[in-house]
Design an enzyme around this catalytic site. Structure first.
Site, PDB file in Angstrom:
ATOM      1  N   LYS A   1       0.749  -1.159   0.239  1.00 38.22           N
ATOM      2  CA  LYS A   1       0.051  -0.001  -0.081  1.00 38.22           C
ATOM      3  C   LYS A   1       0.957   1.272   0.016  1.00 38.22           C
ATOM      4  O   LYS A   1       0.668   2.383  -0.788  1.00 38.22           O
ATOM      5  CB  LYS A   1      -1.101  -0.031   1.097  1.00 38.22           C
ATOM      6  CG  LYS A   1      -0.992   1.210   1.929  1.00 38.22           C
ATOM      7  CD  LYS A   1      -1.977   1.075   2.923  1.00 38.22           C
ATOM      8  CE  LYS A   1      -1.734   1.683   4.418  1.00 38.22           C
ATOM      9  NZ  LYS A   1      -0.958   2.918   4.630  1.00 38.22           N
TER      10      LYS A   1
ATOM     11  N   ARG B   1      -2.880   9.609   3.298  1.00 32.89           N
ATOM     12  CA  ARG B   1      -1.932  10.772   3.103  1.00 32.89           C
ATOM     13  C   ARG B   1      -1.374  11.011   1.684  1.00 32.89           C
ATOM     14  O   ARG B   1      -0.438  11.734   1.954  1.00 32.89           O
ATOM     15  CB  ARG B   1      -0.831   9.989   3.945  1.00 32.89           C
ATOM     16  CG  ARG B   1      -0.999   9.241   5.088  1.00 32.89           C
ATOM     17  CD  ARG B   1      -0.715   9.900   6.519  1.00 32.89           C
ATOM     18  NE  ARG B   1       0.326  11.106   6.554  1.00 32.89           N
ATOM     19  CZ  ARG B   1      -0.085  12.121   7.221  1.00 32.89           C
ATOM     20  NH1 ARG B   1      -1.136  12.233   7.930  1.00 32.89           N
ATOM     21  NH2 ARG B   1       0.790  13.071   7.364  1.00 32.89           N
TER      22      ARG B   1
ATOM     23  N   ASP C   1      -3.939   7.111   9.308  1.00 29.03           N
ATOM     24  CA  ASP C   1      -4.272   6.711  10.606  1.00 29.03           C
ATOM     25  C   ASP C   1      -3.865   7.782  11.897  1.00 29.03           C
ATOM     26  O   ASP C   1      -3.053   8.435  11.718  1.00 29.03           O
ATOM     27  CB  ASP C   1      -3.328   5.423  10.943  1.00 29.03           C
ATOM     28  CG  ASP C   1      -3.831   4.156  10.070  1.00 29.03           C
ATOM     29  OD1 ASP C   1      -5.037   4.156   9.763  1.00 29.03           O
ATOM     30  OD2 ASP C   1      -2.942   3.364   9.702  1.00 29.03           O
TER      31      ASP C   1
END
Ligand code: EPU
Length: 415
Positions: A6, A76, A100
Site C-alpha cells: 500500500k 496521506r 491513521d
C-alpha cells in the site's frame, strides 16, 4: 502470497502524474488506499485503469489543479500530489491529509520543502494551496528522516530546474522503490552516503512500467499469524532483504525460519522467548511491524518490552488488547532502547507485556490499519469468538485480508 505494498503503490500512482505518457504498475495490491488514490487522480483529469494486478495511469487531457474537498482526511496521499500538480499546472490545492490517527502527523517538513523549492504555499483550515511558475533545485535538510517528506521532495525536485540536495532523507525500501521508478521515467537521482539524495532536475519525464516488490508489513504480519497460533504460514512474494531486521528479531525469540527465493516460513512449536525491541527508521525494526509483535509478546514465555520511536501515539490500540486479556502496561518513558525524541514529552510510547496470557474473545473497536490486523491475531488465539469493529481499516491496507484469513483456517463472518 503478498503483493506490492500500500505504501509503495499509491506513491507510484502519484509519480505517474509526472510522465508525458502512460505508466503501468504491476503486482499492485487490491487495497482501499488504491481506490481512494485512483479517485483523486481521476478527479484532476487522469485516467486510471485497473485490470487484475495491473494499474495504468495516463491521460494527456487538461489537468485540474484542485483535488476536491471530498477527499479530506481519507489518506496521506493528497500532500504528495502538490509537486506534480505544480509541475503540470503551476498551481495546486489539496485537502487536508488523513491516514491513521497515530500521532499528530504534521506536514511542516513537506510545506518547508516545497517553499524551499520555490513554491508559495499557504496552509488553510480546508487544505493547502500552492503556486509556482518554476520550481528550482535547492538544499533541504529534514529535521527527521520522514518517508512522506522525502517522497514529496523526490516527486517535486525531479522536474525542478537544477540540483536538489536532500539531507537526512528516509531510505525505507518503499522510498528507494519510488526513486527507481522515477529513474525509469527519466529522472536523475543519486543516493549518497549519510542519508543524502541528490536530484538533478530534468526537463521532462516519460511513462514507465514496473513490478512492485512484496509488502514487508503484510509478510511479517502473516509470519506472526503462523507463530502465534503455533502453526506455520508460508509467505510468498516478499524478498528476504526487506525483512532482515524482522527475521532476526523473531529468530532471537526462538522462531526457526526456512527461507527460499520464493517463500519463507517461521515456526516455534516449543514456544518463544520474550524480547526488548525498539522501532526505528530503516534499517531498524519498522514501526508497522510492532503491532503484530506486541500480540506475539502476549504469548511469549516472559516479560517483553516495546519502545515505539517513530510515531508518538501508536499504542492507541492497547486498550483493545487489554480488553481481550492481554497483560500490557504502557508508559511515557523510553523503555527497551535508547532515549528517543519523545523522551521529554508525555507521549505514551513504551509498553511492557507479560507473556503467557490466555486471551479471551471480546467486542473491540480497531482504531487503525495495523492495529486492525493485530486485533485479528488476538482474536485468532482467543478462546471464544470476538466481535471486531472498524475492519474497513484493514481493507484500506491489506490485500483481500478476509480471503487470506479464511484460507489460513480462521473462521470469520462479516456482518
Ligand atoms: N513528521 C513531521 N513532520 C512532517 C512529516 C513527518 O513531524 O512534515 C514526523 C511524523 O509525525 C512522524 C515521523 O516524522 O513522527 C515519521 O513520519 P513519516 O513522514 O516518515 O511517516 P509517513 O510518511 O506519514 C509512512 C507510512 C506509514 C509508516 C511511516 C514510517 C505511508 C502512506 N505511510 O508514513 O505507514 O508507518 O511512513 O515508515 O506511506 C501504515 O501503513 O499503517 C502507516 C502508518
Amino acid at each position: 502470497m503478498v503483493r506490492g505494498s500500500k505504501n509503495a503503490v499509491t506513491k507510484h500512482m502519484v509519480a505517474a502524474m509526472l510522465g508525458s505518457g502512460p505508466s503501468k504498475i504491476h503486482n499492485a495490491p487490491e487495497v482501499g488506499d488504491v481506490d481512494i488514490t485512483a479517485a483523486m487522480l481521476e478527479s484532476v483529469g487522469f485516467e486510471v485503469r485497473r485490470e487484475r494486478d495491473e494499474i495504468t495511469v495516463g491521460g494527456a487531457g487538461a489537468i485540474q489543479p484542485s483535488v476536491p474537498q471530498a477527499f479530506t482526511g481519507l489518506n496521506r496521499i493528497p500532500i504528495l500530489m502538490l509537486g506534480p500538480l505544480l509541475h503540470r499546472t503551476g498551481e495546486a490545492f489539496v485537502p487536508l491529509v488523513g491516514g491513521d490517527a497515530i500521532g499528530r502527523r504534521p506536514v511542516d517538513f513537506h510545506v518547508a520543502a516545497l517553499k524551499a523549492l520555490g513554491a508559495e504555499v499557504s496552509v488553510g483550515a480546508d487544505g493547502i494551496t500552492a503556486r509556482a511558475s518554476r520550481l528550482r533545485g535547492t538544499r533541504i535538510d529534514l529535521p527527521y528522516p520522514s518517508v512522506g517528506a522525502t517522497e514529496a521532495v523526490l516527486l517535486t525536485a525531479v522536474l525542478a530546474d537544477g540540483k536538489t540536495v536532500l539531507r537526512n532523507a528516509a531510505t525505507e525500501p518503499e522510498v528507494v522503490e519510488l526513486a527507481l521508478f522515477l529513474q525509469r521515467m527519466g529522472a536523475n537521482i543519486e543516493f549518497s552516503p549519510d542519508r543524502r539524495i541528490v536530484i538533478e532536475g530534468v526537463r521532462a519525464l516519460r511513462g514507465a512500467s514496473t513490478r512492485l516488490a512484496g509488502d514487508r508489513i503484510e509478510a511479517f504480519s502473516y509470519l506472526v499469524a503462523g507463530l502465534i497460533t503455533r502453526g506455520e504460514v508460508r509467505v510468498h512474494g516478499c524478498p528476504q532483504d526487506r525483512l532482515v531486521t524482522a527475521i532476526t528479531t523473531l529468530a532471537k525469540m526462538g522462531a526457526r525460519f526456512e527461507i527460499t527465493d520464493e517463500w519463507m516460513t517461521a515456526t516455534a512449536t516449543d514456544g518463544l522467548r520474550p524480547a526488548a525491541v525498539h522501532t526505528d527508521t530503516h534499517p531498524g525494526f519498522m514501526t508497522d511491524w510492532h503491532q503484530p509483535l506486541l500480540v506475539l509478546f502476549t504469548q511469549a514465555d516472559g516479560m517483553s518490552v516495546l519502545h515505539e520511536t517513530v510515531f508518538e501515539n501508536r499504542l492507541v490500540y492497547v486498550p483493545a488488547l487489554q480488553q481481550m486479556g492481554g497483560e500490557i502496561e504502557v508508559f511515557a518513558a523510553c523503555l527497551g532502547g535508547p532515549a528517543c525524541r519523545f523522551h521529554d514529552t508525555d507521549a505514551v510510547h513504551s509498553a511492557v507485556v507479560r507473556g503467557g496470557s490466555k486471551l479471551r474473545g471480546a467486542d473491540v473497536t480497531l482504531p487503525d490499519v495495523r492495529a486492525g490486523f493485530s486485533g485479528v491475531l488476538a482474536a485468532a488465539v482467543a478462546d471464544q469468538p470476538s466481535v471486531l469493529r472498524g475492519i474497513a481499516h484493514i481493507e484500506r491496507g491489506y490485500h483481500r485480508p478476509f480471503e487470506q484469513f479464511t484460507s489460513l483456517g480462521l473462521s470469520l463472518r462479516r456482518n
